[in-house]
Scaffold this active site. Structure first.
Site, mmCIF file in Angstrom:
data_model
loop_
_atom_site.group_PDB
_atom_site.id
_atom_site.type_symbol
_atom_site.label_atom_id
_atom_site.label_comp_id
_atom_site.label_asym_id
_atom_site.label_seq_id
_atom_site.Cartn_x
_atom_site.Cartn_y
_atom_site.Cartn_z
ATOM 1 C CG ASN A 111 -2.020 1.078 1.096
ATOM 2 O OD1 ASN A 111 -2.238 1.636 0.030
ATOM 3 N ND2 ASN A 111 -2.666 1.384 2.203
ATOM 4 C CD GLU A 170 -2.829 -0.437 -3.047
ATOM 5 O OE1 GLU A 170 -3.527 0.596 -3.053
ATOM 6 O OE2 GLU A 170 -3.100 -1.439 -2.371
ATOM 7 C CG ASP A 182 -4.992 -7.175 -2.687
ATOM 8 O OD1 ASP A 182 -5.995 -7.890 -2.490
ATOM 9 O OD2 ASP A 182 -4.957 -5.960 -2.411
ATOM 10 C CG ASN A 214 -8.706 -5.953 -3.800
ATOM 11 O OD1 ASN A 214 -8.846 -5.542 -2.653
ATOM 12 N ND2 ASN A 214 -7.883 -5.380 -4.661
ATOM 13 C CG HIS A 234 -2.910 -5.645 2.231
ATOM 14 N ND1 HIS A 234 -3.707 -6.536 1.549
ATOM 15 C CD2 HIS A 234 -3.323 -4.406 1.852
ATOM 16 C CE1 HIS A 234 -4.558 -5.873 0.786
ATOM 17 N NE2 HIS A 234 -4.344 -4.577 0.945
#
Length: 269
Positions: free
Chosen positions: A22, A48, A162, A164, A260
């Site tokens: 992130n 990310e 990820d 999601n 995360h």
């Protein structure tokens, strides 16, 4: 006459970490490199990163032995993007999947090692509204078909990242109240079931088939991580021909550089 030969050396198992940071800069400022030195995986896949390759100083990675690093960055700066760092040189690197609407967002990075392939992926989120939820459904369908074609060429696949999506009720802290939440919608969960029925194994569930309250993402609101109100949306999927090679999988919840946590796997490849 007895011929004495040196014993054959068995290759060491491979350790792979998948981690949505992130924002790479923010994670680095929270001690990411010290943590990486301690964990010392063979390969680490970041999602990310929100960075372009020319914005990153690779020296700290190379000092830790990650001499091979590859990026798939979004056209839009500060958005999405994945990166793979490896101590071993891959035989082939493929950036993107050849579908422009996904590749411009920096979502898929492929590295081949011998007879197996690693895919570092960041699936779209649908939390910002109907348009992006629709885009997410398009991605899921297109990615599924693309993987089926890739499997014909590369039958041993590891697909990390990820996704999601929380798959089942034990993958989310409050399944009843999240029935209409993006990431736990019936259509998304059905896609995950189809995915794992189509030649892939959820590595975490292979090792921990019924484990509850073990998550990989927590909202930054409502003190969610401290109270462990999380979702398991980060996965390492392996083709079924590799599932018996899995030695261990776990979430590294003590790593707190992001909303995360990393997913760690040891596998005998």
């Amino acid at each position: 006459i007895e011929l004495c030969l040196p014993p054959k050396k068995n290759p060491m198992p491979t350790t792979i970490i998948s981690y949505n940071v992130n924002g790479f800069r923010a994670a680095a400022n929270k001690g990411l490199f010290d943590w990486l030195k301690q964990e010392d995986p063979d390969i680490i896949c970041f999602q990310e990163t929100k960075m372009q390759p020319d914005q990153v100083d690779s020296a700290p990675f190379e000092a830790l032995g990650y001499k091979f690093h590859f990026w798939h960055s979004a056209e839009k700066k500060g958005y999405s993007s994945v990166a793979t760092f490896s101590k071993k040189e891959p035989d082939r690197v493929v950036v993107g999947c050849g579908m422009e609407k996904y590749d411009r967002e920096g979502r898929i990075l492929r590295t081949d090692f011998g007879d197996w392939t690693l895919l570092n992926c960041y699936f779209p989120s649908g939390t910002s509204g109907d348009e992006r939820q629709g885009f997410k459904y398009e991605f899921l369908d297109d990615f599924f078909n693309w993987i089926n074609e890739l499997k014909k060429e590369r039958p041993k696949l590891i697909v990390v990242g990820d996704y999601n999506i929380a798959h089942t009720d034990i993958d989310i802290h409050s399944p009843k109240s999240n029935q209409k939440s993006s990431g736990f919608l019936p259509e998304e969960r059905a896609w995950m079931s189809k995915w794992f029925a189509n030649g892939f194994t959820d590595a975490f569930r292979q090792v921990h088939p019924t484990k509850k309250d073990d998550y990989s993402w927590w909202s930054l609101r409502f003190n969610s991580r401290a109270s462990n109100k999380g979702w398991r949306i980060d996965y390492q999927s392996v083709t079924d021909n590799l599932k018996e090679k899995i030695i261990d999988v776990r979430h590294l919840g003590d790593a707190k550089h992001s909303d995360h946590c990393p997913v760690w796997m040891k596998i005998d490849l």
